[in-house]
Every structure is written in C-alpha cells, then in structure tokens.
Design a protein around this motif. Structure first.
Motif, short mmCIF file in Angstrom:
data_model
loop_
_atom_site.label_atom_id
_atom_site.label_comp_id
_atom_site.label_asym_id
_atom_site.label_seq_id
_atom_site.Cartn_x
_atom_site.Cartn_y
_atom_site.Cartn_z
N MET A 76 0.81 -1.19 0.00
CA MET A 76 0.00 0.00 0.00
C MET A 76 0.86 1.26 0.00
SD MET A 76 -3.09 0.64 -0.19
CE MET A 76 -4.61 1.06 0.51
N ALA A 77 1.94 1.20 0.75
CA ALA A 77 2.84 2.35 0.83
C ALA A 77 3.45 2.65 -0.54
CB ALA A 77 3.92 2.10 1.86
N MET B 66 2.09 2.04 -3.44
CA MET B 66 1.05 2.63 -4.29
C MET B 66 0.87 4.12 -3.96
SD MET B 66 -1.86 -0.36 -4.56
CE MET B 66 -3.09 0.84 -4.94
N ARG B 67 0.88 4.44 -2.69
CA ARG B 67 0.75 5.85 -2.29
C ARG B 67 1.94 6.66 -2.79
NH1 ARG B 67 -1.14 4.18 3.38
NH2 ARG B 67 -3.39 4.12 3.09
N GLN B 68 3.12 6.09 -2.69
CA GLN B 68 4.33 6.78 -3.16
C GLN B 68 4.26 6.99 -4.67
OE1 GLN B 68 6.72 8.26 -1.53
NE2 GLN B 68 7.84 8.82 -3.39
N ASP C 171 1.55 7.18 -6.50
CA ASP C 171 0.53 8.20 -6.74
C ASP C 171 1.08 9.60 -6.48
OD1 ASP C 171 -1.36 6.35 -7.50
OD2 ASP C 171 -2.47 6.41 -5.57
N ALA C 172 1.82 9.75 -5.40
CA ALA C 172 2.39 11.05 -5.05
C ALA C 172 3.39 11.52 -6.10
CB ALA C 172 3.06 10.98 -3.68
N ASP D 201 1.44 12.49 -9.22
CA ASP D 201 0.76 13.76 -9.01
C ASP D 201 1.75 14.92 -9.03
OD1 ASP D 201 -1.91 14.85 -8.68
OD2 ASP D 201 -1.17 15.59 -6.74
N MET E 179 -4.58 13.25 -8.31
CA MET E 179 -5.15 13.35 -6.98
C MET E 179 -6.29 14.37 -7.02
SD MET E 179 -3.27 11.15 -5.42
CE MET E 179 -3.15 11.38 -3.67
#
Length: 169
Positions: free
Chosen positions: A1-2, A4-6, A8-9, A12, A73
């Motif tokens: 999950m981390a 995926m967030r990274q 995405d960031a 973005d 985002m």
C-alpha cells in the motif's frame, strides 16, 4: 500500500508541474483576450471580424489542451477542472462577441456587456483554480506558484497571496 501511495504522489507531483506550466502558458494567451473583451465592452465598441476569428481560433486551441486530462489526486483534478471551466467560460465570452458583431447594431452594446460579464466570470473562476493550484504546489513541496490572470482588478476574483514564487516549498 505504501508503494502505491508513493507512486501516486510521484505521478501527481509531475502532473502538478505540467499543469502549472500549462496554466502559465494558457494565462499568457487568455489574459489579453479577456482584457480586450472587457475594454471593448466598456468603450462601447466591437472588435474587427479578423480579431474575433483569431480569438476564436485561440480559444479552440486552449480548450483542446484540456480535452483528455490525466487522472490525478483530487486536489490537482479540482485545479485542472477549474482552469478548464474558466477557459470554457472565456470561449463563451468570445463567441458572444462574435454574435454581437454579426447581429444587428441595435442591442450590440448590451450583447458586448454580456460578453464582458462572461469574461469576468471566467477570470473569477480562473482565480479560484489558480489559488487551488498554488496550494497544490505548496503541498507538493514546490512552493508558491501564481498563475492568476493579468487582467486588472476584477470584483470577486481572488488575487495571488503576495508570497514570493517558489517560497514555502
């Protein structure tokens, strides 16, 4: 999950840079058109047909650059959507100028005033989106990025916050 967030960031962050650059370029082309529409209406005149045709071509091109936006985002999507809406509103203002020019002379001044009101709404909408984009840039660590339109004072429009470009990053 981390991861995926990274990812995405990072995606973005790149979109924010690209959107900010596009907003600067778009604003440089859009501002003179909006300024002219408002000034012509205030002076009670209509521009020449060739000028209006040129504006309409420019507006079609500016609209086209928003045609297939990437998914980003939420905050970035809101900024992009606001800029797009402002460009669409400015295009309606230019089309209204074209109608004023093509129509009878009776009521032309009123149609130009309507076009000026539409242009003013475009500026107000752009200002909200520009403020959002400024905040998105700050949040992404790129500091203040002011893309507000240089069209003079517009009642109801938000202005840049006065912070130096790049500060707060």
């Amino acid at each position: 999950m981390a991861k995926m967030r990274q990812a995405d960031a990072e995606r973005d962050a790149q979109q924010i840079v690209e959107l900010t650059e596009m907003a600067h370029r778009t604003g440089e082309e859009l501002a003179p058109i909006i300024r002219a529409v408002r000034q012509d209406a205030e002076a009670g005149r209509v521009p020449e047909r060739a000028q209006v045709d040129k504006w309409q071509q420019t507006m079609r091109r500016l609209i086209a650059q928003f045609a297939d936006p990437p998914s980003g985002m939420t905050a970035t999507n809101v900024a992009r959507g606001g800029l797009r809406s402002a460009v669409d509103q400015a295009a309606v203002a230019v089309d209204s100028v074209a109608l004023a020019l093509a129509g009878p002379t009776t009521g032309r001044a009123e149609r130009m005033q309507l076009a000026a009101r539409q242009a003013t709404l475009a500026v107000t909408t752009w200002s909200v989106a520009a403020t959002q984009l400024d905040q998105v840039n700050i949040d992404a660590g790129q500091g203040h990025q002011h893309v507000h339109l240089d069209v003079g004072e517009v009642e109801g429009a938000l202005g840049p916050d006065g912070s130096a470009e790049g500060a707060g990053g």
